[in-house]
Motif scaffolding. Structure first.
Motif, PDB file in Angstrom:
ATOM      1  N   PHE A 137       0.874  -1.175   0.000  1.00  0.00           N
ATOM      2  CA  PHE A 137       0.000   0.000   0.000  1.00  0.00           C
ATOM      3  C   PHE A 137       0.910   1.223   0.000  1.00  0.00           C
ATOM      4  O   PHE A 137       1.560   1.527   0.995  1.00  0.00           O
ATOM      5  CB  PHE A 137      -0.917   0.000   1.224  1.00  0.00           C
ATOM      6  CG  PHE A 137      -1.664   1.300   1.410  1.00  0.00           C
ATOM      7  CD1 PHE A 137      -2.704   1.643   0.563  1.00  0.00           C
ATOM      8  CD2 PHE A 137      -1.322   2.169   2.425  1.00  0.00           C
ATOM      9  CE1 PHE A 137      -3.391   2.838   0.731  1.00  0.00           C
ATOM     10  CE2 PHE A 137      -1.995   3.373   2.607  1.00  0.00           C
ATOM     11  CZ  PHE A 137      -3.030   3.707   1.757  1.00  0.00           C
ATOM     12  N   GLY A 138       0.980   1.914  -1.141  1.00  0.00           N
ATOM     13  CA  GLY A 138       1.920   3.018  -1.249  1.00  0.00           C
ATOM     14  C   GLY A 138       3.331   2.506  -1.043  1.00  0.00           C
ATOM     15  O   GLY A 138       3.776   1.564  -1.704  1.00  0.00           O
ATOM     16  N   ASP A 139       4.049   3.116  -0.110  1.00  0.00           N
ATOM     17  CA  ASP A 139       5.405   2.684   0.219  1.00  0.00           C
ATOM     18  C   ASP A 139       5.417   1.639   1.333  1.00  0.00           C
ATOM     19  O   ASP A 139       6.489   1.246   1.810  1.00  0.00           O
ATOM     20  CB  ASP A 139       6.257   3.885   0.656  1.00  0.00           C
ATOM     21  CG  ASP A 139       6.464   4.874  -0.482  1.00  0.00           C
ATOM     22  OD1 ASP A 139       6.475   4.433  -1.647  1.00  0.00           O
ATOM     23  OD2 ASP A 139       6.603   6.078  -0.196  1.00  0.00           O
ATOM     24  N   SER A 140       4.235   1.210   1.737  1.00  0.00           N
ATOM     25  CA  SER A 140       4.125   0.296   2.867  1.00  0.00           C
ATOM     26  C   SER A 140       3.843  -1.126   2.400  1.00  0.00           C
ATOM     27  O   SER A 140       3.407  -1.358   1.276  1.00  0.00           O
ATOM     28  CB  SER A 140       2.998   0.755   3.810  1.00  0.00           C
ATOM     29  OG  SER A 140       3.173   2.093   4.192  1.00  0.00           O
ATOM     30  N   ARG A 141       4.064  -2.076   3.297  1.00  0.00           N
ATOM     31  CA  ARG A 141       3.742  -3.473   3.031  1.00  0.00           C
ATOM     32  C   ARG A 141       3.176  -4.064   4.318  1.00  0.00           C
ATOM     33  O   ARG A 141       3.797  -4.002   5.365  1.00  0.00           O
ATOM     34  CB  ARG A 141       4.967  -4.253   2.579  1.00  0.00           C
ATOM     35  CG  ARG A 141       4.669  -5.707   2.215  1.00  0.00           C
ATOM     36  CD  ARG A 141       5.877  -6.363   1.575  1.00  0.00           C
ATOM     37  NE  ARG A 141       6.168  -5.792   0.272  1.00  0.00           N
ATOM     38  CZ  ARG A 141       5.581  -6.182  -0.861  1.00  0.00           C
ATOM     39  NH1 ARG A 141       4.663  -7.128  -0.857  1.00  0.00           N
ATOM     40  NH2 ARG A 141       5.910  -5.627  -2.007  1.00  0.00           N
TER      41      ARG A 141
ATOM     42  N   ARG B 142      10.027  -0.480  14.131  1.00  0.00           N
ATOM     43  CA  ARG B 142       9.269  -1.061  13.010  1.00  0.00           C
ATOM     44  C   ARG B 142       7.792  -1.206  13.370  1.00  0.00           C
ATOM     45  O   ARG B 142       6.911  -0.941  12.550  1.00  0.00           O
ATOM     46  CB  ARG B 142       9.870  -2.415  12.648  1.00  0.00           C
ATOM     47  CG  ARG B 142       9.241  -3.098  11.452  1.00  0.00           C
ATOM     48  CD  ARG B 142      10.086  -4.305  11.037  1.00  0.00           C
ATOM     49  NE  ARG B 142       9.489  -5.027   9.930  1.00  0.00           N
ATOM     50  CZ  ARG B 142       8.706  -6.083  10.059  1.00  0.00           C
ATOM     51  NH1 ARG B 142       8.424  -6.556  11.268  1.00  0.00           N
ATOM     52  NH2 ARG B 142       8.211  -6.683   8.999  1.00  0.00           N
ATOM     53  N   GLY B 143       7.516  -1.603  14.611  1.00  0.00           N
ATOM     54  CA  GLY B 143       6.130  -1.738  15.044  1.00  0.00           C
ATOM     55  C   GLY B 143       5.401  -0.404  15.056  1.00  0.00           C
ATOM     56  O   GLY B 143       4.236  -0.322  14.656  1.00  0.00           O
ATOM     57  N   VAL B 144       6.075   0.645  15.504  1.00  0.00           N
ATOM     58  CA  VAL B 144       5.475   1.982  15.503  1.00  0.00           C
ATOM     59  C   VAL B 144       5.183   2.422  14.074  1.00  0.00           C
ATOM     60  O   VAL B 144       4.121   2.991  13.780  1.00  0.00           O
ATOM     61  CB  VAL B 144       6.398   2.986  16.215  1.00  0.00           C
ATOM     62  CG1 VAL B 144       5.882   4.411  16.049  1.00  0.00           C
ATOM     63  CG2 VAL B 144       6.521   2.639  17.696  1.00  0.00           C
ATOM     64  N   LYS B 145       6.106   2.155  13.161  1.00  0.00           N
ATOM     65  CA  LYS B 145       5.917   2.512  11.758  1.00  0.00           C
ATOM     66  C   LYS B 145       4.685   1.802  11.191  1.00  0.00           C
ATOM     67  O   LYS B 145       3.868   2.423  10.490  1.00  0.00           O
ATOM     68  CB  LYS B 145       7.154   2.137  10.953  1.00  0.00           C
ATOM     69  CG  LYS B 145       7.074   2.414   9.458  1.00  0.00           C
ATOM     70  CD  LYS B 145       8.404   2.095   8.788  1.00  0.00           C
ATOM     71  CE  LYS B 145       8.369   2.381   7.282  1.00  0.00           C
ATOM     72  NZ  LYS B 145       7.558   1.392   6.542  1.00  0.00           N
ATOM     73  N   HIS B 146       4.519   0.518  11.491  1.00  0.00           N
ATOM     74  CA  HIS B 146       3.351  -0.216  11.004  1.00  0.00           C
ATOM     75  C   HIS B 146       2.053   0.405  11.515  1.00  0.00           C
ATOM     76  O   HIS B 146       1.075   0.539  10.764  1.00  0.00           O
ATOM     77  CB  HIS B 146       3.429  -1.674  11.457  1.00  0.00           C
ATOM     78  CG  HIS B 146       4.426  -2.480  10.701  1.00  0.00           C
ATOM     79  ND1 HIS B 146       5.009  -3.612  11.232  1.00  0.00           N
ATOM     80  CD2 HIS B 146       4.961  -2.329   9.460  1.00  0.00           C
ATOM     81  CE1 HIS B 146       5.851  -4.118  10.335  1.00  0.00           C
ATOM     82  NE2 HIS B 146       5.839  -3.355   9.271  1.00  0.00           N
ATOM     83  N   ILE B 147       2.036   0.771  12.785  1.00  0.00           N
ATOM     84  CA  ILE B 147       0.819   1.359  13.354  1.00  0.00           C
ATOM     85  C   ILE B 147       0.488   2.680  12.656  1.00  0.00           C
ATOM     86  O   ILE B 147      -0.675   2.941  12.323  1.00  0.00           O
ATOM     87  CB  ILE B 147       0.997   1.578  14.868  1.00  0.00           C
ATOM     88  CG1 ILE B 147       1.056   0.236  15.597  1.00  0.00           C
ATOM     89  CG2 ILE B 147      -0.160   2.412  15.423  1.00  0.00           C
ATOM     90  CD1 ILE B 147       1.393   0.358  17.060  1.00  0.00           C
ATOM     91  N   ARG B 148       1.472   3.498  12.429  1.00  0.00           N
ATOM     92  CA  ARG B 148       1.220   4.793  11.781  1.00  0.00           C
ATOM     93  C   ARG B 148       0.761   4.615  10.335  1.00  0.00           C
ATOM     94  O   ARG B 148      -0.080   5.373   9.838  1.00  0.00           O
ATOM     95  CB  ARG B 148       2.479   5.657  11.873  1.00  0.00           C
ATOM     96  CG  ARG B 148       2.724   6.114  13.311  1.00  0.00           C
ATOM     97  CD  ARG B 148       3.983   6.914  13.483  1.00  0.00           C
ATOM     98  NE  ARG B 148       4.083   7.420  14.851  1.00  0.00           N
ATOM     99  CZ  ARG B 148       5.198   7.782  15.441  1.00  0.00           C
ATOM    100  NH1 ARG B 148       6.349   7.711  14.758  1.00  0.00           N
ATOM    101  NH2 ARG B 148       5.198   8.221  16.684  1.00  0.00           N
ATOM    102  N   GLU B 149       1.286   3.601   9.663  1.00  0.00           N
ATOM    103  CA  GLU B 149       0.845   3.328   8.293  1.00  0.00           C
ATOM    104  C   GLU B 149      -0.604   2.831   8.278  1.00  0.00           C
ATOM    105  O   GLU B 149      -1.401   3.196   7.397  1.00  0.00           O
ATOM    106  CB  GLU B 149       1.775   2.304   7.654  1.00  0.00           C
ATOM    107  CG  GLU B 149       3.172   2.855   7.370  1.00  0.00           C
ATOM    108  CD  GLU B 149       4.177   1.775   7.017  1.00  0.00           C
ATOM    109  OE1 GLU B 149       3.913   0.599   7.321  1.00  0.00           O
ATOM    110  OE2 GLU B 149       5.223   2.110   6.440  1.00  0.00           O
ATOM    111  N   LEU B 150      -0.963   1.993   9.251  1.00  0.00           N
ATOM    112  CA  LEU B 150      -2.352   1.543   9.348  1.00  0.00           C
ATOM    113  C   LEU B 150      -3.280   2.709   9.658  1.00  0.00           C
ATOM    114  O   LEU B 150      -4.411   2.769   9.147  1.00  0.00           O
ATOM    115  CB  LEU B 150      -2.487   0.478  10.435  1.00  0.00           C
ATOM    116  CG  LEU B 150      -2.008  -0.925  10.085  1.00  0.00           C
ATOM    117  CD1 LEU B 150      -2.006  -1.808  11.331  1.00  0.00           C
ATOM    118  CD2 LEU B 150      -2.892  -1.556   8.996  1.00  0.00           C
ATOM    119  N   THR B 151      -2.817   3.642  10.480  1.00  0.00           N
ATOM    120  CA  THR B 151      -3.623   4.830  10.777  1.00  0.00           C
ATOM    121  C   THR B 151      -3.887   5.614   9.505  1.00  0.00           C
ATOM    122  O   THR B 151      -5.005   6.117   9.284  1.00  0.00           O
ATOM    123  CB  THR B 151      -2.905   5.705  11.820  1.00  0.00           C
ATOM    124  OG1 THR B 151      -2.645   4.925  12.992  1.00  0.00           O
ATOM    125  CG2 THR B 151      -3.756   6.904  12.198  1.00  0.00           C
TER     126      THR B 151
END
Length: 233
Positions: A112-116, A152-161
């Motif tokens: 999703f965008g730059d995220s996975r 990495r976990g914080v990054k995932h949460i912000r991407e889900l937000t």
């Protein structure tokens, strides 16, 4: 999720996060640890552990350490510590019709965008992204995540937000790799930023869920939902 060949052993030591020394059949073995987390409260000298034999004859280590026994409230539980197991179990669970309609298409490792994210669930009316976090840390019947700071976990949460803000379904699923717990909380004492990001995500529409698992030495299956406490410390 099934391991075809599990063997009991006794834990001796963990020289580094990748390997451990164990005793099996009165012989000392060096084995691969399938979890780079600390697991300090689990991997104690003399603890009974379970090994999975590798099918690759070229490997330096013949066995993977995948589970350990722990006593919770007087009851001995098997705790799966294989960091790959939660995603495998969730994939089976989702494709079995859990959480989403049975006609949903489940895709792992979705961009999703730059995220996975770990999973994309495509329903007729909405696309959702789901991130899985395996949990092995337990204190007094409460599961805690993380057991170590996780940028990495914080990054995932912000991407889900961000997904939730853009109108997509967004889920973070904590897979507690054992029975014997009654609640999950963010481990603010270990990583306050993770707890803060998780609370903000929930406030903006990210679904925060937790499940426990039925664990045996050679299997792990998702069982039931566990309440999540997001109250501030």
């Amino acid at each position: 999720m099934y391991y075809p060949n599990a063997h009991p052993a006794a834990f001796i030591s963990r020289p580094n996060r990748f390997i451990a020394r164990v005793s099996m059949d009165e012989t000392e073995h060096t084995v691969h640890v399938k979890n780079t987390g600390r697991c300090r409260e689990l991997l104690l000298p003399g603890s009974r552990v379970w090994l999975c034999e590798s099918a690759n004859p070229e490997r330096k280590t013949k066995y993977d350490l995948v589970a350990v026994e722990k006593t919770v409230n007087g009851i001995v539980h098997t705790v799966n510590i294989d960091s790959q197991a939660p995603n495998r179990a969730v994939g089976e669970w989702l494709r079995g019709g859990a959480l989403f309609p049975s006609e949903a298409t489940v895709r792992p490792e979705a961009a999703f965008g730059d995220s996975r994210f770990d999973f994309c669930i495509d329903c007729p009316d909405r696309i959702s992204f789901l991130e899985v976090k395996g949990v092995t840390l337990e204190q007094d019947g409460v599961a805690l995540f993380p057991d170590a700071p996780t940028a990495r976990g914080v990054k995932h949460i912000r991407e889900l937000t961000r997904c939730a803000r853009e109108g997509m379904g967004a889920y973070i699923l904590f897979v507690i790799q054992m029975k014997g717990v009654h609640l999950l909380r963010p481990n603010d004492a270990t990583h306050a930023e993770f707890g803060s990001a998780l609370r903000q995500a929930a406030a903006e529409g990210v679904k925060v869920l937790a499940v426990d698992c039925i664990v045996t030495p050679d299997s792990m299956v998702i069982d039931r939902f566990i309440p999540v406490d997001l109250s501030a410390p």
